[in-house]
Scaffold this motif. Structure first.
Motif, short mmCIF file in Angstrom:
data_model
loop_
_atom_site.label_atom_id
_atom_site.label_comp_id
_atom_site.label_asym_id
_atom_site.label_seq_id
_atom_site.Cartn_x
_atom_site.Cartn_y
_atom_site.Cartn_z
N THR A 4 4.63 -2.82 3.80
CA THR A 4 3.22 -3.11 3.97
C THR A 4 3.07 -4.32 4.89
O THR A 4 3.57 -5.40 4.58
CB THR A 4 2.54 -3.39 2.61
OG1 THR A 4 2.79 -2.28 1.76
CG2 THR A 4 1.05 -3.60 2.76
N ILE A 5 2.39 -4.12 6.01
CA ILE A 5 2.18 -5.20 6.98
C ILE A 5 0.90 -5.96 6.64
O ILE A 5 0.90 -7.17 6.51
CB ILE A 5 2.10 -4.65 8.42
CG1 ILE A 5 3.31 -3.78 8.74
CG2 ILE A 5 1.94 -5.77 9.42
CD1 ILE A 5 4.65 -4.45 8.61
N ASN A 6 -0.19 -5.22 6.52
CA ASN A 6 -1.46 -5.80 6.05
C ASN A 6 -2.21 -4.71 5.29
O ASN A 6 -1.64 -3.65 4.99
CB ASN A 6 -2.29 -6.39 7.21
CG ASN A 6 -2.69 -5.37 8.25
OD1 ASN A 6 -2.63 -4.17 8.02
ND2 ASN A 6 -3.09 -5.85 9.41
N ASP A 7 -3.48 -4.92 4.99
CA ASP A 7 -4.22 -3.95 4.18
C ASP A 7 -4.44 -2.61 4.89
O ASP A 7 -4.68 -1.60 4.24
CB ASP A 7 -5.56 -4.54 3.73
CG ASP A 7 -6.41 -5.04 4.88
OD1 ASP A 7 -5.85 -5.33 5.95
OD2 ASP A 7 -7.63 -5.16 4.70
N ARG A 8 -4.32 -2.57 6.24
CA ARG A 8 -4.53 -1.33 6.97
C ARG A 8 -3.26 -0.69 7.51
O ARG A 8 -3.24 0.50 7.79
CB ARG A 8 -5.50 -1.57 8.14
CG ARG A 8 -6.94 -1.74 7.68
CD ARG A 8 -7.83 -2.07 8.84
NE ARG A 8 -7.63 -3.50 9.14
CZ ARG A 8 -7.78 -4.04 10.32
NH1 ARG A 8 -8.15 -3.33 11.35
NH2 ARG A 8 -7.58 -5.32 10.50
N ILE A 9 -2.21 -1.48 7.68
CA ILE A 9 -0.99 -0.95 8.31
C ILE A 9 0.17 -0.94 7.32
O ILE A 9 0.52 -1.97 6.74
CB ILE A 9 -0.61 -1.78 9.55
CG1 ILE A 9 -1.73 -1.67 10.59
CG2 ILE A 9 0.71 -1.31 10.13
CD1 ILE A 9 -1.51 -2.50 11.82
N THR A 10 0.74 0.24 7.16
CA THR A 10 1.92 0.43 6.32
C THR A 10 2.92 1.27 7.11
O THR A 10 2.55 2.26 7.73
CB THR A 10 1.54 1.16 5.01
OG1 THR A 10 0.50 0.42 4.36
CG2 THR A 10 2.73 1.24 4.08
N ILE A 11 4.18 0.87 7.05
CA ILE A 11 5.23 1.59 7.78
C ILE A 11 5.94 2.53 6.82
O ILE A 11 6.43 2.10 5.77
CB ILE A 11 6.22 0.61 8.42
CG1 ILE A 11 5.48 -0.21 9.47
CG2 ILE A 11 7.39 1.35 9.04
CD1 ILE A 11 6.28 -1.34 10.03
N ALA A 12 5.99 3.80 7.19
CA ALA A 12 6.61 4.81 6.33
C ALA A 12 8.13 4.73 6.41
O ALA A 12 8.70 4.16 7.35
CB ALA A 12 6.14 6.20 6.77
N ASP A 13 8.80 5.32 5.42
CA ASP A 13 10.26 5.30 5.36
C ASP A 13 10.92 6.03 6.52
O ASP A 13 11.97 5.61 7.00
CB ASP A 13 10.75 5.92 4.03
CG ASP A 13 10.59 4.97 2.87
OD1 ASP A 13 10.54 3.75 3.12
OD2 ASP A 13 10.53 5.43 1.72
N TRP A 14 10.32 7.12 7.00
CA TRP A 14 10.94 7.91 8.06
C TRP A 14 11.00 7.14 9.39
O TRP A 14 11.79 7.47 10.27
CB TRP A 14 10.22 9.24 8.26
CG TRP A 14 8.82 9.12 8.80
CD1 TRP A 14 7.67 9.07 8.07
CD2 TRP A 14 8.42 9.03 10.17
NE1 TRP A 14 6.59 8.94 8.90
CE2 TRP A 14 7.02 8.93 10.20
CE3 TRP A 14 9.11 9.03 11.38
CZ2 TRP A 14 6.29 8.81 11.38
CZ3 TRP A 14 8.38 8.91 12.56
CH2 TRP A 14 6.99 8.81 12.55
N GLU A 15 10.18 6.09 9.53
CA GLU A 15 10.16 5.29 10.75
C GLU A 15 11.30 4.26 10.77
O GLU A 15 11.58 3.70 11.82
CB GLU A 15 8.82 4.57 10.89
CG GLU A 15 7.64 5.51 11.00
CD GLU A 15 6.33 4.77 11.05
OE1 GLU A 15 5.98 4.31 12.15
OE2 GLU A 15 5.67 4.65 10.00
#
Length: 139
Positions: A4-15
């Motif tokens: 979780t980067i911020n409330d709008r951006i989350t990086i998925a595991d596949w990335e």
């Protein structure tokens, strides 16, 4: 587990791709046997979660860590613990992305003041006179 980067951006595991390799440096026999260093690879260019301007700023901030394929590679071999190195790599990735989220303030071109221009020219004249006085002395 996604990052979780911020409330709008989350990086998925596949990335994210993690590869564990042997670390260099001190550590004795442990270094030769255990793969503790981590190489975290984030497919930033293909990420649907990052807007294009953020990707461009991230590429500029990453420097040599940015690959031709558009991936960000972070290598950590600070500790002898694989888990700690993994956490450090993930924290660095989050910090780098957060830095890329900040929109730089646009530069407004300015002109020097009249007084500063006059002072500069006056100083140049004085300096020129000093240098001119260094010539050969006539008898």
């Amino acid at each position: 587990m996604p990052l979780t980067i911020n409330d709008r951006i989350t990086i998925a595991d596949w990335e994210l791709t993690e590869q564990f390799v042997r670390a260099s440096g001190p550590g004795g026999q442990n270094v030769n046997k255990v793969s503790t260093a981590v190489e975290l690879r984030f497919e930033a260019a293909r990420s649907p979660n990052l807007p294009d301007p953020v990707k461009r700023r991230l590429e500029r901030l990453a420097g040599r860590r940015w690959t031709k394929e558009g991936a960000l590679v972070i290598q950590v071999e600070e500790t002898r613990s694989q888990a700690q190195n993994r956490e450090i790599a993930r924290e660095r990735l989050v910090e780098l992305i957060r830095a890329a989220l900040v929109v730089p303030k646009p530069r407004r071109p300015t002109r020097p003041t009249k007084g500063s221009v006059e002072r500069r020219i006056k100083e140049k004249k004085v300096r020129g006179e000093v240098k001119a006085g260094r010539g050969k002395v006539e008898e």
